[in-house]
Write a protein that holds these residues in place. Structure first.
Motif, PDB file in Angstrom:
ATOM      1  N   TYR A  31       1.049  -1.146   0.157  1.00 12.91           N
ATOM      2  CA  TYR A  31       0.244   0.426   0.074  1.00 12.91           C
ATOM      3  C   TYR A  31       0.746   1.350   0.118  1.00 12.91           C
ATOM      4  O   TYR A  31       1.873   1.184   0.633  1.00 12.91           O
ATOM      5  CB  TYR A  31      -0.848  -0.188   1.871  1.00 12.91           C
ATOM      6  N   VAL A  32       0.236   2.384  -0.718  1.00 13.26           N
ATOM      7  CA  VAL A  32       0.885   3.451  -0.153  1.00 13.26           C
ATOM      8  C   VAL A  32       0.545   4.023   0.985  1.00 13.26           C
ATOM      9  O   VAL A  32      -0.623   4.095   0.921  1.00 13.26           O
ATOM     10  CB  VAL A  32       0.633   4.392  -1.329  1.00 13.26           C
ATOM     11  N   VAL A  33       1.019   3.833   2.276  1.00 13.02           N
ATOM     12  CA  VAL A  33       0.638   4.843   3.358  1.00 13.02           C
ATOM     13  C   VAL A  33       0.730   6.022   3.773  1.00 13.02           C
ATOM     14  O   VAL A  33       2.123   6.562   3.470  1.00 13.02           O
ATOM     15  CB  VAL A  33       1.579   3.638   4.518  1.00 13.02           C
ATOM     16  N   ILE A  34       0.325   6.293   4.236  1.00 14.61           N
ATOM     17  CA  ILE A  34       0.019   8.101   4.181  1.00 14.61           C
ATOM     18  C   ILE A  34      -0.553   7.929   6.076  1.00 14.61           C
ATOM     19  O   ILE A  34      -1.438   7.540   6.354  1.00 14.61           O
ATOM     20  CB  ILE A  34      -1.366   9.036   3.716  1.00 14.61           C
ATOM     21  N   ILE A  35       0.180   9.190   6.808  1.00 21.37           N
ATOM     22  CA  ILE A  35      -0.035   9.038   8.391  1.00 21.37           C
ATOM     23  C   ILE A  35       0.545  10.020   8.784  1.00 21.37           C
ATOM     24  O   ILE A  35       1.134  11.450   8.214  1.00 21.37           O
ATOM     25  CB  ILE A  35       1.715   8.652   8.710  1.00 21.37           C
ATOM     26  N   GLU A  36      -0.639  10.665   9.483  1.00 22.51           N
ATOM     27  CA  GLU A  36      -1.193  11.973  10.298  1.00 22.51           C
ATOM     28  C   GLU A  36      -0.914  11.471  11.552  1.00 22.51           C
ATOM     29  O   GLU A  36      -1.652  10.601  12.067  1.00 22.51           O
ATOM     30  CB  GLU A  36      -2.520  12.345   9.429  1.00 22.51           C
ATOM     31  N   GLN A  37      -0.931  13.012  12.260  1.00 26.14           N
ATOM     32  CA  GLN A  37      -0.782  13.358  13.932  1.00 26.14           C
ATOM     33  C   GLN A  37      -2.402  13.795  14.225  1.00 26.14           C
ATOM     34  O   GLN A  37      -2.188  14.745  13.482  1.00 26.14           O
ATOM     35  CB  GLN A  37       0.131  13.319  14.522  1.00 26.14           C
ATOM     36  N   ARG A  38      -3.247  13.278  14.684  1.00 31.79           N
ATOM     37  CA  ARG A  38      -4.963  14.194  14.607  1.00 31.79           C
ATOM     38  C   ARG A  38      -5.089  14.469  16.561  1.00 31.79           C
ATOM     39  O   ARG A  38      -5.031  12.585  16.906  1.00 31.79           O
ATOM     40  CB  ARG A  38      -5.996  13.585  14.398  1.00 31.79           C
ATOM     41  N   ASP A  39      -4.747  15.183  16.904  1.00 31.75           N
ATOM     42  CA  ASP A  39      -4.902  15.068  18.355  1.00 31.75           C
ATOM     43  C   ASP A  39      -3.677  14.127  18.967  1.00 31.75           C
ATOM     44  O   ASP A  39      -2.833  13.627  19.372  1.00 31.75           O
ATOM     45  CB  ASP A  39      -6.727  14.372  18.593  1.00 31.75           C
ATOM     46  N   ASN A  40      -4.537  12.971  20.016  1.00 27.89           N
ATOM     47  CA  ASN A  40      -3.079  12.001  20.509  1.00 27.89           C
ATOM     48  C   ASN A  40      -3.588  10.408  20.048  1.00 27.89           C
ATOM     49  O   ASN A  40      -2.993   9.878  20.550  1.00 27.89           O
ATOM     50  CB  ASN A  40      -4.721  11.219  22.276  1.00 27.89           C
ATOM     51  N   GLU A  41      -3.791  10.589  18.890  1.00 24.02           N
ATOM     52  CA  GLU A  41      -3.827   9.631  17.799  1.00 24.02           C
ATOM     53  C   GLU A  41      -3.425   9.093  16.712  1.00 24.02           C
ATOM     54  O   GLU A  41      -3.062  10.878  16.026  1.00 24.02           O
ATOM     55  CB  GLU A  41      -5.050   8.927  17.600  1.00 24.02           C
ATOM     56  N   ILE A  42      -2.744   8.416  15.806  1.00 26.02           N
ATOM     57  CA  ILE A  42      -2.212   8.491  14.815  1.00 26.02           C
ATOM     58  C   ILE A  42      -3.226   7.854  13.866  1.00 26.02           C
ATOM     59  O   ILE A  42      -3.089   6.882  14.395  1.00 26.02           O
ATOM     60  CB  ILE A  42      -0.733   7.259  14.663  1.00 26.02           C
ATOM     61  N   GLN A  43      -3.142   8.426  12.574  1.00 25.01           N
ATOM     62  CA  GLN A  43      -4.364   7.740  11.587  1.00 25.01           C
ATOM     63  C   GLN A  43      -3.332   7.369  10.502  1.00 25.01           C
ATOM     64  O   GLN A  43      -2.181   8.519  10.307  1.00 25.01           O
ATOM     65  CB  GLN A  43      -4.824   9.336  11.498  1.00 25.01           C
ATOM     66  N   MET A  44      -4.155   6.086   9.961  1.00 25.62           N
ATOM     67  CA  MET A  44      -2.989   5.436   8.447  1.00 25.62           C
ATOM     68  C   MET A  44      -3.872   5.709   7.342  1.00 25.62           C
ATOM     69  O   MET A  44      -4.459   4.441   7.856  1.00 25.62           O
ATOM     70  CB  MET A  44      -2.157   4.510   8.806  1.00 25.62           C
ATOM     71  N   GLU A  45      -3.566   6.124   6.535  1.00 21.59           N
ATOM     72  CA  GLU A  45      -4.623   6.278   5.356  1.00 21.59           C
ATOM     73  C   GLU A  45      -3.589   4.672   4.087  1.00 21.59           C
ATOM     74  O   GLU A  45      -2.721   4.536   4.492  1.00 21.59           O
ATOM     75  CB  GLU A  45      -5.319   7.058   4.462  1.00 21.59           C
ATOM     76  N   LEU A  46      -4.114   3.695   4.054  1.00 20.75           N
ATOM     77  CA  LEU A  46      -4.486   2.693   3.037  1.00 20.75           C
ATOM     78  C   LEU A  46      -4.407   2.683   1.305  1.00 20.75           C
ATOM     79  O   LEU A  46      -5.637   2.477   1.756  1.00 20.75           O
ATOM     80  CB  LEU A  46      -3.980   1.286   3.461  1.00 20.75           C
ATOM     81  N   TYR A  47      -3.631   3.494   0.457  1.00 16.00           N
ATOM     82  CA  TYR A  47      -4.488   3.328  -0.800  1.00 16.00           C
ATOM     83  C   TYR A  47      -3.610   2.367  -1.913  1.00 16.00           C
ATOM     84  O   TYR A  47      -2.291   1.719  -1.074  1.00 16.00           O
ATOM     85  CB  TYR A  47      -3.720   4.389  -1.598  1.00 16.00           C
ATOM     86  N   LYS A  48      -4.231   1.334  -2.137  1.00 16.55           N
ATOM     87  CA  LYS A  48      -3.655   0.315  -2.928  1.00 16.55           C
ATOM     88  C   LYS A  48      -3.039   0.698  -4.072  1.00 16.55           C
ATOM     89  O   LYS A  48      -2.952   1.133  -4.124  1.00 16.55           O
ATOM     90  CB  LYS A  48      -5.110  -0.897  -3.531  1.00 16.55           C
ATOM     91  N   LYS A  49      -1.647   0.316  -4.283  1.00 17.86           N
ATOM     92  CA  LYS A  49      -0.743   0.417  -4.743  1.00 17.86           C
ATOM     93  C   LYS A  49      -0.864   0.428  -6.508  1.00 17.86           C
ATOM     94  O   LYS A  49      -1.483  -1.147  -6.895  1.00 17.86           O
ATOM     95  CB  LYS A  49       0.628  -0.057  -4.649  1.00 17.86           C
TER      96      LYS A  49
END
Length: 49
Positions: A31-49
């Motif tokens: 996957y193409v992984v996009i990582i963001e920090q929001r407040d006290n959690e980490i959010q990762m979005e996964l997109y198929k290559k």
């Protein structure tokens, strides 16, 4: 603990308190992984290559 939300034709979204770098490496092989920090959690979005 991670929460997975899957909606049709949307990216897979993972939310977690910490990131395991081994898991991140495995995810990046498929996957193409996009990582963001929001407040006290980490959010990762996964997109198929």
């Amino acid at each position: 603990m991670a929460i997975i939300e899957v909606k049709p034709k949307d990216p897979v979204t993972l939310r977690a308190d910490v990131i395991d770098m081994g898991l991140l490496h495995l995810l990046e092989t498929r996957y193409v992984v996009i990582i963001e920090q929001r407040d006290n959690e980490i959010q990762m979005e996964l997109y198929k290559k």
